[in-house]
Design an enzyme around this catalytic site. Structure first.
Site, PDB file in Angstrom:
ATOM      1  N   HIS A  31       4.323  -2.265   2.760  1.00 35.20           N
ATOM      2  CA  HIS A  31       3.603  -0.810   2.717  1.00 35.20           C
ATOM      3  C   HIS A  31       4.903  -1.307   1.981  1.00 35.20           C
ATOM      4  CE1 HIS A  31       1.433  -1.166   5.664  1.00 35.20           C
ATOM      5  NE2 HIS A  31       0.481   0.285   4.838  1.00 35.20           N
ATOM      6  N   HIS A  75      -5.655   9.450  -0.016  1.00 39.58           N
ATOM      7  CA  HIS A  75      -6.001   8.601   1.093  1.00 39.58           C
ATOM      8  C   HIS A  75      -6.658   9.346   1.783  1.00 39.58           C
ATOM      9  CE1 HIS A  75      -4.475   6.240   4.308  1.00 39.58           C
ATOM     10  NE2 HIS A  75      -3.598   5.227   3.198  1.00 39.58           N
ATOM     11  N   ASP A  87       0.558  -1.359  -0.209  1.00 39.76           N
ATOM     12  CA  ASP A  87       0.089  -0.253  -0.257  1.00 39.76           C
ATOM     13  C   ASP A  87       1.032   1.087   0.094  1.00 39.76           C
ATOM     14  OD1 ASP A  87      -2.288  -1.790   0.831  1.00 39.76           O
ATOM     15  OD2 ASP A  87      -2.893  -0.770   1.839  1.00 39.76           O
ATOM     16  N   ASP A  88       0.105   2.315  -0.077  1.00 34.22           N
ATOM     17  CA  ASP A  88       0.856   3.837  -0.114  1.00 34.22           C
ATOM     18  C   ASP A  88       2.018   3.978  -0.952  1.00 34.22           C
ATOM     19  OD1 ASP A  88      -0.860   4.175   1.666  1.00 34.22           O
ATOM     20  OD2 ASP A  88       0.537   3.549   3.892  1.00 34.22           O
ATOM     21  N   HIS A 121      -5.731   2.335  -4.752  1.00 34.30           N
ATOM     22  CA  HIS A 121      -6.193   2.934  -3.455  1.00 34.30           C
ATOM     23  C   HIS A 121      -6.054   4.525  -3.108  1.00 34.30           C
ATOM     24  CE1 HIS A 121      -4.838   1.884   0.810  1.00 34.30           C
ATOM     25  NE2 HIS A 121      -3.911   2.918   0.648  1.00 34.30           N
TER      26      HIS A 121
END
Length: 708
Positions: free
Chosen positions: A209, A112, A57-58, A108
């Protein structure tokens, strides 16, 4: 705005979780990490046994995403990267690297946010913008999403479920996780490996991540986790392959690819512009602060040199002076101006040149019947013409030129002509002060006169490169005025033009701080605009007219390379870039940390306040007015920027302007008396002419008027 959204780091907090969950069916809460919320009874699906789905993620991140991909390549396993659109737009090539490595790209969101508390419009925008970035970067689309702040199926509440159903209606499938590595806590490689290992024989989606901070532990743990689980019989795949779903990354329609590339191009351009502007702001800020510090140091040195024990320009100057007052519709103040001149302690003749006034200005002066005062009348021809008319009729070799709205103290002229005891001095700039400073606009101009104009004149004096003698108070040798052809009508800034011409002839133009004169400044923003527009445009005209001084030799070259260069850089070029400070202030308040932004702005303001204190001490001015300094930065400075921009455009277009006479309110002596009776601007008057300058004794403006 594009780059602001890309750079947005403000992430909302996730809502409270399972405490509000009352309608989430067991088919979801007791199921797996892949949601099917489109059916009448929403449910979630488990990953098959002995199957691992590695998700990240991210990202993407230019440092850690390639490192993760390298580990995946080395062990021949795929991963699924749920990318943040704003980051993907900055590093689109990383999405291409992900696909080239055999891994998948999921969504994603773009900035955010917590989708469970976002409106339908916000959710649609977040996913659409991220999808367009993926379209443009890879030529493919994705239907897998992972909502920010999501966790396992057991933590889903009503708001989460509603958001899953919303995104399902938009054509997306939600992928949560059931094995959390907790790598964001950086607990150590061993702990990450342990947290990422599912029970024996059980499949799962592992959450890791590839961005958001130092991910070195994640990379090292991944390098150990994959071979360990492979030895235990686990296979690695993607969510869609694990569940037999259609491929996640499929070719996007041509229109979407084109639109996506357009978005990426816009983002790239916005980023480049912001980068250039950031560096420009840094350069501008550093130069402005360095100039401010250097100017103050030199100004303090000027003060000390002029006030050192034993300093003298030479023997007292007793030669009479001719005072020329060009006047066009100055009925409001002309009587006060002339009376103050006649009350001079230095012998003078006063020549009032009425430039075609229609308000009886000349009649007012004649009705005063004061000795030594002459009135010359002419058809309206402009200020330069009026000054030349007065010079032609002047009887003395020392000529003082002032504006028709100016009040002199009794010793102003005596102080003004003192430097002519030095034969190298060709002209003298006096100390112009704002009389009507009780209003906010007047206070702003008062601060500007003290911090700006007078500090600059001290510096220019020591550098022998004075570009402007203020029209309100200046003195000249008549022979020099004749040598340079009088006051030129070529520019709107006739005072600047003639000063530059004198400097180019090799004469020293000095600043006499004790020769004080009070003038009525514009009382409204409209009047201020007109006055400063004429000043700014006229200064540019004068700079262009005398541009050859830059390459000339001797005194002319010194003036050109010091005075003109300074004007070009610090009064034209840098002020044109200075609005960047305000643009970035707004940008920082909206898109960055507002407290950090305000702290930086406050630091700059503090530096300016310190500079203002020093400047006011140099002028022996009371500092109570400095409360208006912050407001000056918010309003007044922006008006000056707009004036300079318009002046630059007018200069480039070659537009001609008239004199632009301002409407006078009058009552200068009343204004001075009111100021003296209040908290400002009680000043220190200079010592008597010819005495040693040590510690001047106090004398208020009210006292100056009483002495008349």
């Amino acid at each position: 705005m594009v780059n602001g959204q890309i750079e947005n780091d403000a992430l909302p907090h996730a809502h409270e979780g399972s405490d509000t969950s009352t309608h989430v069916p067991a088919t979801v809460s007791e199921g797996g990490p892949v949601m099917d919320a489109s059916s009448p009874t929403p449910h979630s699906v488990h990953i098959p046994a002995n199957t691992i789905v590695l998700t990240f993620d991210d990202g993407p991140d230019p440092r850690w995403t390639p490192a993760v991909l390298e580990v995946l390549r080395r062990h021949h396993v795929p991963g699924t990267f749920f990318v943040v659109g704003s980051e993907a737009a900055r590093y689109p090539w990383l999405l291409q690297d992900i696909r080239a490595a055999g891994s998948e790209v999921g969504l994603h969101t773009f900035t955010h946010p917590d989708l469970s508390t976002s409106s339908r419009m916000r959710v649609d925008r977040e996913l659409t913008e991220t999808q367009l970035v993926v379209n443009g970067a890879t030529g493919e689309s994705s239907y897998l999403i992972r909502p920010p702040f999501s966790s396992t199926a057991g933590a889903v509440d009503d708001l989460d479920l509603a958001s899953f159903q919303l995104t399902e209606s938009m054509g997306y499938m939600t992928v949560l996780s059931d094995v959390d590595s907790r790598d964001w806590q950086r607990p150590g490689v061993d702990a990450i490996v342990r947290n990422s290992t599912p029970p024996p024989g059980v499949g799962g989606v592992v959450l890791m991540h590839d961005a958001g901070g130092d991910r070195s532990q994640t990379v090292a743990a991944l390098d150990r986790l994959i071979p360990t689980l492979q030895q235990q019989g686990f296979r690695f795949t993607t969510p869609t392959a694990a569940l037999g779903l259609p491929p996640n990354n499929r070719p996007a329609p041509v229109a979407d690819r084109v639109l996506g590339r357009t978005v990426l191009a816009a983002v790239g351009a916005a980023g480049a512009v912001v980068q250039v502007l950031t560096w420009a702001l840094l350069v501008v800020g550093v130069l402005i602060l360095l100039r401010l510090a250097l100017m103050l140091v030199i100004a303090v040195r000027h003060k000390r040199l002029r006030h050192r024990r034993g300093f003298s320009w030479g023997p007292p100057v007793a030669e009479p002076a001719s005072v020329i007052v060009p006047a066009y519709n100055e009925s409001a103040n002309i009587a006060s101006t002339v009376r103050s001149l006649v009350a001079s302690t230095h012998p003078v003749e006063v020549i009032v040149v009425d430039d075609g006034s229609t308000d009886g200005t000349a009649d007012i002066v004649e009705a005063l019947g004061l000795p030594g005062v002459r009135v010359l009348r002419q058809v309206n021809g402009g200020k330069a013409s009026a000054l030349n008319h007065g010079i032609a009729h002047a009887r003395h070799e020392l000529v003082v030129m002032i504006d028709g709205d100016t009040i002199f103290a009794p010793d102003t002229i005596a102080r003004l002509v003192e430097p002519f005891a030095d034969p190298t001095v060709g002209a003298v700039a006096g100390n112009a002060k704002v009389a009507n400073r009780r209003g906010l606009i007047g206070r702003w101009q008062h601060i500007e006169y003290v911090m700006g104009f007078n500090v600059d004149r001290r510096v220019f004096d020591l550098g022998h490169c004075m570009p402007t003698i203020p029209g309100a108070v200046g003195a000249f040798r008549r022979e020099i005025l004749v040598a340079v052809g009088g006051v030129s009508e070529d520019t709107l800034a006739e005072d600047t033009d003639v000063t530059m011409a004198i400097c180019r002839r090799g004469w020293w133009v000095v600043y006499q701080e004790h020769a004080r004169a009070w003038t009525e400044a514009p009382a409204s923003l409209g009047q201020l605009w007109r006055q400063r527009y004429r000043w700014s445009y006229g200064t540019m005209q004068s700079m262009w007219k005398h541009r050859h001084a830059v390459v000339e030799r001797g005194a002319a070259g010194r003036f050109g390379r010091r005075g003109l260069a300074h004007l070009a850089i610090f009064q034209v070029l840098l002020p044109l870039l200075s609005p960047l400070i305000d643009v970035f202030l707004i940008y920082g308040l909206v898109f960055l940390d507002p407290w950090t932004t305000l702290a930086l702005w406050g630091a700059v303001l503090a530096v300016q306040f310190v500079a203002a204190v020093i400047a006011f001490r140099l002028e022996r001015e009371p500092m109570g007015v400095l409360w208006a300094l912050p407001l000056q930065q918010i309003v007044y400075r922006q008006v000056m920027y707009a004036v300079l921009i318009r002046s630059t455009i007018s200069a480039l277009a070659g537009i001609r302007l008239g004199w632009q006479k301002l409407r006078r309110l009058g009552g200068l002596d009343t204004l001075l008396a009111r100021n003296a009776a209040g908290t400002e601007p009680a000043e220190q008057a200079p010592p008597a002419p010819g005495s040693v300058v040590e510690d001047p004794e106090p004398l208020t403006e009210g006292a100056v008027l009483q002495r008349r």
